[in-house]
Write a protein that holds these residues in place. Structure first.
Motif, PDB file in Angstrom:
ATOM      1  N   UNK A 176       0.860  -1.192   0.000  1.00 63.14           N
ATOM      2  CA  UNK A 176       0.000   0.000   0.000  1.00 63.14           C
ATOM      3  C   UNK A 176       0.895   1.241   0.000  1.00 63.14           C
ATOM      4  N   UNK A 177       0.723   2.070  -1.019  1.00 67.59           N
ATOM      5  CA  UNK A 177       1.452   3.326  -1.104  1.00 67.59           C
ATOM      6  C   UNK A 177       0.463   4.473  -0.904  1.00 67.59           C
TER       7      UNK A 177
ATOM      8  N   UNK B  60      -6.230  21.747   7.265  1.00 69.34           N
ATOM      9  CA  UNK B  60      -6.720  20.972   6.117  1.00 69.34           C
ATOM     10  C   UNK B  60      -5.741  19.830   5.856  1.00 69.34           C
ATOM     11  N   UNK B  61      -6.286  18.624   5.572  1.00 72.39           N
ATOM     12  CA  UNK B  61      -5.450  17.463   5.279  1.00 72.39           C
ATOM     13  C   UNK B  61      -6.039  16.693   4.105  1.00 72.39           C
ATOM     14  N   UNK B  62      -5.157  16.309   3.180  1.00 69.91           N
ATOM     15  CA  UNK B  62      -5.548  15.497   2.028  1.00 69.91           C
ATOM     16  C   UNK B  62      -4.762  14.188   2.049  1.00 69.91           C
ATOM     17  N   UNK B  63      -5.445  13.081   1.703  1.00 69.71           N
ATOM     18  CA  UNK B  63      -4.822  11.755   1.715  1.00 69.71           C
ATOM     19  C   UNK B  63      -5.296  10.980   0.498  1.00 69.71           C
ATOM     20  N   UNK B  64      -4.398  10.195  -0.094  1.00 69.48           N
ATOM     21  CA  UNK B  64      -4.760   9.296  -1.194  1.00 69.48           C
ATOM     22  C   UNK B  64      -3.811   8.111  -1.189  1.00 69.48           C
ATOM     23  N   UNK B  65      -4.301   6.955  -1.653  1.00 63.71           N
ATOM     24  CA  UNK B  65      -3.436   5.778  -1.753  1.00 63.71           C
ATOM     25  C   UNK B  65      -3.761   4.987  -3.008  1.00 63.71           C
ATOM     26  N   UNK B  66      -2.968   3.945  -3.270  1.00 61.16           N
ATOM     27  CA  UNK B  66      -3.162   3.160  -4.484  1.00 61.16           C
ATOM     28  C   UNK B  66      -4.216   2.071  -4.318  1.00 61.16           C
ATOM     29  N   UNK B  67      -4.929   2.065  -3.208  1.00 55.71           N
ATOM     30  CA  UNK B  67      -6.090   1.193  -3.058  1.00 55.71           C
ATOM     31  C   UNK B  67      -7.372   1.874  -3.544  1.00 55.71           C
ATOM     32  N   UNK B  68      -7.271   3.144  -3.879  1.00 60.12           N
ATOM     33  CA  UNK B  68      -8.442   3.897  -4.306  1.00 60.12           C
ATOM     34  C   UNK B  68      -9.034   4.774  -3.226  1.00 60.12           C
ATOM     35  N   UNK B  69      -8.470   4.720  -2.004  1.00 61.76           N
ATOM     36  CA  UNK B  69      -8.960   5.562  -0.913  1.00 61.76           C
ATOM     37  C   UNK B  69      -8.462   6.991  -1.123  1.00 61.76           C
TER      38      UNK B  69
END
Length: 401
Positions: free
Chosen positions: A265-266, A288-297
């Motif tokens: 998981x990246x 403010x916080x932004x998050x994304x990963x390669x699982x689609x979250x």
């Protein structure tokens, strides 16, 4: 069972942590609504400054977790011909487990699975300040539960750009080498468990800037990488297996299977935190916080806190945050009209990886009892649009010496 409690007990109220040497004791109680998880976290912490150049911090923690975790179960006991049907499904896919089978798909239901665990943890950090007052920090940490072990290290550098100290840059990183005792039913048809490895690493770069005597902000970009056993062996999903090969799925061709996630998981994102002094007694801290990963979250969090100095001995810290999340691309809501997955592929019904919005409310209090003693307390409530809700409270005392 590794459960991350939703807040750090130290520094419950902004401005309550002093640079003086101190020792603190805090306790938090966490409760999920619906008779799910209950947790208690007790933390003893110490900070010692050696001159102006060295700071040492140490923490000892003891956590207890009890309650129930919701998972799919079969309502019809497995027996007789059901055993053979489950074996036929296992011959076609290794995902199916022998925890139960229902001849009618509508008979499966979400039920609480009892759990109980304790965790012991320890951590220490050492910070050194050089002649330019730049800071260099290294630390280690360790925790152990009945079915989870974790050990790691971290390092961070904070570098000022000039003698005015109005701007600084930071670079930090950490890693965890964990092990979880996971069920292996899908491999051998039994209830055996074996230790599985989990590696976690993270890095962040940041900049802090003083804009005016009343306005200060930090800008951080972060990234993370995990590998190993990332599934949750306490959770189950429903899978369709075409046993008779007729190209369609009958009511008797739905089986229990384990939660299954990628083994890497990246992730990454940005975090912006500002501090603005409205007056000598009121400070606001939007974030403010932004998050994304390669699982689609993918998620966004927007909120803030206030520090209100009511008197010289009383400070209040109300806070609110709004959160929205796009779920993983292999998530299906267990409440969906059709909650089943294909016979193979990644699959989870963990609502924490689903689509939802959330609101969090909290109120902190810092009470100065004397020149040496201070008490902190916090109460918070959290709710998601998918029906999940929790609350927690924490109280602690700090002695400066």
């Amino acid at each position: 069972m590794n459960i991350k409690l939703p807040l750090t007990l130290l520094g419950l109220v902004a401005g309550s942590v002093s640079a003086a040497d101190h020792i603190s004791m805090h306790h938090m109680s966490f409760e999920e609504y619906g008779d799910k998880i209950n947790a208690g976290d007790s933390l003893l912490s110490l900070e010692k400054n050696i001159g102006l150049d060295w700071t040492i911090t140490a923490e000892l923690g003891y956590d207890t977790v009890s309650g129930a975790s919701p998972a799919w179960v079969a309502t019809t006991p497995q027996s007789g011909p059901h055993d053979q049907i489950t074996q036929d499904a296992q011959n076609m896919t290794s995902e199916v487990i022998r925890a139960g089978y229902d001849p009618y798909r509508d008979n499966y239901e979400i039920r609480p699975v009892e759990l109980e665990d304790t965790r012991y943890s320890a951590a220490t950090n050492v910070t050194f300040r050089d002649k330019d007052r730049d800071e260099w920090t290294v630390g280690v940490n360790y925790s152990q539960e009945d079915d989870y072990k974790s050990m790691g290290a971290n390092a961070k550098a904070l570098l000022y750009t000039d003698s005015s100290k109005n701007r600084s840059f930071s670079l930090g990183g950490s890693f965890l080498a964990d092990q979880t005792l996971a069920f292996q039913e899908y491999q051998n048809g039994g209830n055996d468990q074996q230790w599985e490895d989990i590696f976690t690493s993270s890095m962040e770069v940041g900049m802090s800037q003083v804009f005016t005597p009343n306005l200060y902000a930090t800008f951080t970009a972060y990234g993370g990488y995990k590998s190993g056993y990332l599934s949750n062996h306490y959770l189950t999903v429903l899978r369709e297996v075409d046993i008779d090969g007729n190209g369609s799925i009958g009511d008797d061709e739905v089986f229990l299977a384990q939660d299954s996630r990628p083994d890497t998981r990246m992730s990454g994102g940005i975090n912006v935190q500002t501090f603005y002094s409205v007056s000598d007694r009121v400070v606001v801290r939007p974030r403010y916080k932004f998050f994304a990963d390669d699982w689609g979250v993918m998620s966004h969090q927007l909120g803030g806190k206030m520090s209100i100095k009511v008197t010289d001995w009383l400070m209040l810290a109300p806070g609110y945050s709004w959160y929205t999340q796009q779920g993983a691309n292999f998530f299906i809501d267990p409440k969906a009209a059709d909650p089943t997955f294909a016979s193979t592929g990644y699959a989870t019904s963990d609502i924490r990886l689903g689509d939802f919005n959330a609101n969090a409310y909290e109120l902190g209090v810092s009470l100065k009892l004397s020149a040496k003693w201070r008490m902190n307390a916090l109460a918070a409530y959290y709710e998601q649009s998918n029906g999940y809700a929790s609350r927690w409270w924490a109280v602690g005392v700090t002695y400066e010496y």
